[in-house]
Design an enzyme around this catalytic site. Structure first.
Site, PDB file in Angstrom:
ATOM      1  CD  GLU A  55      -3.232   0.878   2.137  1.00  0.00           C
ATOM      2  OE1 GLU A  55      -2.674   0.180   3.049  1.00  0.00           O
ATOM      3  OE2 GLU A  55      -4.088   1.338   2.312  1.00  0.00           O
ATOM      4  CG  ASP A  56       1.013   3.043   3.222  1.00  0.00           C
ATOM      5  OD1 ASP A  56      -0.008   3.624   2.816  1.00  0.00           O
ATOM      6  OD2 ASP A  56       1.675   2.661   5.025  1.00  0.00           O
TER       7      ASP A  56
END
Ligand code: MN
Length: 488
Positions: free
Chosen positions: A62-63
């Protein structure tokens, strides 16, 4: 690349460190602190290696620039699947609105959503470990965010922990969050509990001595200890009892852990021979476990000097399960519990595991039936579905490509039959517009509206089709009837 001496876990740490390089938490610490803390929590819970590795990598896809394929190549399908599940959960969550606008129904829906997306229960366990660390370090965030996260934890994650019978986790999540949600009340009740414990200390000591002597006389092996009531559960109980503290009978509680079930019942008998049991307060959760699988005998008694004490009596295994829940069963059985159950090796499966079994059976059936590779199928489990919301915040899951009439018939056929228009995300739209993930859909109806055959091209679900056809047939029946019986 992984060197041969390096363990998979060590390798995962290296990969995560590199991926999160240059990122910082709100506390000012390097980001890697967080995945490492999650790793530690999962280890403490006794989770398997794949889960621990997925915990280390849970925020990378996600990051960071790391992809699912990278993870699959390095750590295998199982780890990739778990990381993907955690990522999907948080994406689905982003589509939902603030907890402040939640209604109780939405909270239940969110739980259901997590479970539906969970597929592998370990995804939820990683998510819980993630939340636990975030709530432990919540003080670094600005107050409005603190409140929001705390409230969500209280209303969604703590009940989830309860559902998995992870008692210890539930108490920690609930009390840490409650402190942020209502600090004044938290301190009030905390002090109340402390005062109460202090005043009860002496008599409690006396009771312990009496019970210990009686149990020893009967040659029962036991451990006895005081159970501390969580602040949040007291808060909830008080609300149920009009804030009348005199109606809370389990403020003082003693827990007795014995070797086997027979000793549980013997101990209950001994307690009742020493003190007067209160009417209607004996609960046999051994014969009839709670929905989450919790087992114990409970009884509330009045002592000679008029103290009210609750006893909880259970075996070591029951205790372990009550504190650590599903995670404990991983530790001992490495997921074998449900398998053994299916193979008929154990008769009784705690009720809470039933829904997990169902979930896993469904997933397994999908996998077996189609014989496509796992990767594709698992992603599809998520990809075929969109989650949209009613204006009140209820979640409705629909297949991708669903139209407003599908949504309307899902709510109720009465609503479906009378649709005149639709608002999507607050704006007027039309009935041919495909719904998208996270849309808030408001159906406009009119009593005078009637469905017609052109609607058949504006639905894609068989559910709506069925309802609509039923309705169309009924109205043509009516017309025939009317023809046969002309007005008097
Ligand atoms: Mn995280």
């Amino acid at each position: 690349m992984k060197t041969s001496e390096e363990s998979r876990v060590e390798h995962a740490i290296e990969v995560a460190k590199k991926a999160h390089e240059g990122q910082f938490r709100k506390t000012g610490e390097p980001y890697i602190i967080h995945p490492l803390a999650v790793k530690k929590i999962l280890e403490d819970w006794g989770m398997d290696e794949d889960t621990i590795i997925a915990g280390i990598l849970h925020d990378t896809v996600e990051d960071t620039s790391l992809t699912l394929d990278d993870i699959r190549k390095d750590f295998g399908e199982s780890v990739a699947f778990l990381v993907d599940g955690v990522t999907k959960l948080s994406t689905a969550r982003t589509g939902m609105r603030d907890i402040d606008t939640y209604l109780p129904a939405t909270r239940d829906n969110f739980l259901r959503l997590m479970i539906a997306l969970g597929d592998d229960i370990r995804v939820l366990i990683i998510k819980l470990a993630d939340r636990l660390h975030n709530i432990r370090t919540l003080s670094a965030l600005p107050p409005d965010k603190q409140r929001k996260i705390a409230k969500e934890t209280l209303e969604v994650f703590a009940p989830l922990a309860d559902r998995l019978n992870m008692g210890q986790l539930r108490v920690e999540l609930a009390d840490l969050s409650f402190k942020y949600v209502d600090p004044k009340r938290f301190n009030e009740l905390k002090n109340l509990i402390t005062r109460h414990n202090k005043s009860a200390e002496k008599s409690l000591q006396k009771i312990k001595t009496e019970i210990s002597a009686a149990l020893k006389k009967e040659k029962i092996n036991f451990e006895i200890s005081g159970r501390v009531k969580s602040v949040y559960s007291l808060h909830k109980k008080l609300a149920k009892h009009n804030q009348n503290i005199n109606e809370i009978y389990d403020l003082t509680a003693l827990r007795i852990i014995v070797d086997d079930v027979t000793d549980c019942y013997l101990t209950l008998g001994i307690i009742h021979s020493l003190y007067t049991p209160m009417n209607g307060r004996i609960k046999d959760y051994i014969a009839m476990p709670k929905q989450n699988g919790y087992q114990s005998l409970h009884t509330t008694v009045i002592t000679k000097d008029k103290h009210i004490v609750e006893f909880q009596i259970r075996t070591h295994a029951m205790h372990e399960y009550a504190e650590r829940g599903l995670a404990a069963s991983f530790y001992y059985n490495e997921q074998k519990l449900t398998e053994n159950y299916k193979e008929g090796k154990i008769e009784h499966l705690p009720t809470n595991l039933l829904w997990i079994t169902e979930l896993q059976t469904t997933a397994a059936r999908l996998r077996e039936g189609k014989k496509v590779d796992l990767k594709k199928l698992k992603l599809n489990l998520f990809a075929d579905k969109i989650f949209v919301y009613t204006p009140k915040g209820d979640i409705i899951d629909l297949p991708t490509g669903a139209l407003p009439l599908d949504f309307a018939y899902r709510l109720h056929s009465e609503i479906g039959d009378h649709v005149v228009g639709v608002k999507i995300n607050g704006k007027m739209s039309n009935l041919n517009k495909k719904l998208e993930q996270g849309d808030v859909v408001e159906i406009l109806t009119s009593k005078n509206q009637k469905p017609n055959t052109s609607w058949l091209s504006r639905i894609i679900t068989s559910h709506a089709r069925h309802k609509l056809l039923h309705r169309l047939n009924r109205s043509s029946d009516n017309m025939i009837k009317q023809d046969k019986n002309p007005k008097k």
